[in-house]
Design a protein around this motif. Structure first.
Motif, PDB file in Angstrom:
ATOM      1  N   LEU A  13      53.254  54.645   8.598  1.00  0.00           N
ATOM      2  CA  LEU A  13      52.158  54.563   9.577  1.00  0.00           C
ATOM      3  C   LEU A  13      51.314  55.841   9.580  1.00  0.00           C
ATOM      4  O   LEU A  13      50.086  55.786   9.587  1.00  0.00           O
ATOM      5  CB  LEU A  13      52.701  54.326  10.989  1.00  0.00           C
ATOM      6  CG  LEU A  13      52.941  52.897  11.416  1.00  0.00           C
ATOM      7  CD1 LEU A  13      53.580  52.872  12.804  1.00  0.00           C
ATOM      8  CD2 LEU A  13      51.652  52.099  11.424  1.00  0.00           C
ATOM      9  N   VAL A  14      51.979  56.983   9.559  1.00  0.00           N
ATOM     10  CA  VAL A  14      51.260  58.258   9.569  1.00  0.00           C
ATOM     11  C   VAL A  14      50.485  58.452   8.269  1.00  0.00           C
ATOM     12  O   VAL A  14      49.307  58.827   8.282  1.00  0.00           O
ATOM     13  CB  VAL A  14      52.229  59.440   9.816  1.00  0.00           C
ATOM     14  CG1 VAL A  14      51.522  60.767   9.612  1.00  0.00           C
ATOM     15  CG2 VAL A  14      52.807  59.360  11.220  1.00  0.00           C
ATOM     16  N   GLN A  62      52.943  73.050  11.443  1.00  0.00           N
ATOM     17  CA  GLN A  62      53.453  72.968  10.076  1.00  0.00           C
ATOM     18  C   GLN A  62      52.455  72.243   9.181  1.00  0.00           C
ATOM     19  O   GLN A  62      51.816  71.274   9.610  1.00  0.00           O
ATOM     20  CB  GLN A  62      54.803  72.268  10.054  1.00  0.00           C
ATOM     21  CG  GLN A  62      55.879  73.049  10.786  1.00  0.00           C
ATOM     22  CD  GLN A  62      57.229  72.357  10.748  1.00  0.00           C
ATOM     23  OE1 GLN A  62      57.315  71.146  10.632  1.00  0.00           O
ATOM     24  NE2 GLN A  62      58.279  73.146  10.848  1.00  0.00           N
ATOM     25  N   SER A  63      52.326  72.717   7.953  1.00  0.00           N
ATOM     26  CA  SER A  63      51.334  72.122   7.043  1.00  0.00           C
ATOM     27  C   SER A  63      51.732  70.721   6.593  1.00  0.00           C
ATOM     28  O   SER A  63      50.876  69.876   6.349  1.00  0.00           O
ATOM     29  CB  SER A  63      51.110  73.026   5.834  1.00  0.00           C
ATOM     30  OG  SER A  63      52.322  73.222   5.141  1.00  0.00           O
ATOM     31  N   ILE A  67      56.716  63.387  10.366  1.00  0.00           N
ATOM     32  CA  ILE A  67      57.155  63.137  11.744  1.00  0.00           C
ATOM     33  C   ILE A  67      58.446  63.919  11.962  1.00  0.00           C
ATOM     34  O   ILE A  67      59.432  63.719  11.245  1.00  0.00           O
ATOM     35  CB  ILE A  67      57.387  61.637  12.006  1.00  0.00           C
ATOM     36  CG1 ILE A  67      56.078  60.873  11.924  1.00  0.00           C
ATOM     37  CG2 ILE A  67      58.029  61.439  13.375  1.00  0.00           C
ATOM     38  CD1 ILE A  67      56.233  59.386  12.184  1.00  0.00           C
ATOM     39  N   SER A  68      58.403  64.811  12.929  1.00  0.00           N
ATOM     40  CA  SER A  68      59.587  65.616  13.229  1.00  0.00           C
ATOM     41  C   SER A  68      60.409  65.002  14.355  1.00  0.00           C
ATOM     42  O   SER A  68      61.608  65.240  14.455  1.00  0.00           O
ATOM     43  CB  SER A  68      59.193  67.048  13.566  1.00  0.00           C
ATOM     44  OG  SER A  68      58.110  67.092  14.467  1.00  0.00           O
ATOM     45  N   GLY A  88      54.592  67.296  12.246  1.00  0.00           N
ATOM     46  CA  GLY A  88      54.517  68.676  11.776  1.00  0.00           C
ATOM     47  C   GLY A  88      54.829  69.710  12.847  1.00  0.00           C
ATOM     48  O   GLY A  88      54.260  70.792  12.842  1.00  0.00           O
ATOM     49  N   CYS A  89      55.738  69.393  13.738  1.00  0.00           N
ATOM     50  CA  CYS A  89      56.049  70.284  14.857  1.00  0.00           C
ATOM     51  C   CYS A  89      57.310  71.107  14.577  1.00  0.00           C
ATOM     52  O   CYS A  89      58.291  70.595  14.058  1.00  0.00           O
ATOM     53  CB  CYS A  89      56.267  69.487  16.139  1.00  0.00           C
ATOM     54  SG  CYS A  89      54.788  68.648  16.727  1.00  0.00           S
TER      55      CYS A  89
END
Length: 118
Positions: A13-14, A62-63, A67-68, A88-89
């Motif tokens: 999805l992302v 984060q580059s 999904i974190s 990217g967290c």
């Protein structure tokens, strides 16, 4: 096996959506000026969440756009529940977002972190 498939579908999805940031880090909520966004916040274009809008997304520093974690929220004022993607967290950013969503008595959130091996 099911966990891996779940996270892969979220990743797809992302990867196949544009992240639209409509509330940049440090900006105020349009209706509540004392509420300041700790990170960029927006939605995934071309997706639909439970509220009929795009899936909400927090964008970290984060580059890699991985999904974190996800947040599952409930809001009694709006009488809804939603899922929000944390993309990217860092661990500290994830905690800041969770704190942001748990600061009011009428809403709450829990975080589900992506396993490191997936």
């Amino acid at each position: 096996m099911h966990d891996e498939a779940f996270w892969q579908l979220l990743t797809t999805l992302v990867e196949t959506s544009t992240i639209n940031i409509d509330r940049p880090r440090g900006s105020a909520h349009p209706r509540y000026p004392d509420v300041i966004y700790p990170l960029d916040y927006g939605y995934l274009s071309g997706t639909i969440s439970g509220d009929g809008d795009g899936i909400d997304a927090w964008l970290g520093s984060q580059s890699e756009r991985r999904i974190s974690a996800i947040l599952i929220t409930v809001d009694l004022t709006k009488r809804d529940s939603e899922i929000k993607f944390l993309i990217g967290c860092t661990t500290q950013e994830q905690q800041a977002i969770l704190t942001f969503h748990n600061r009011w008595a009428n809403q709450s959130a829990i975080m589900v972190e992506r396993p490191a091996d997936i």
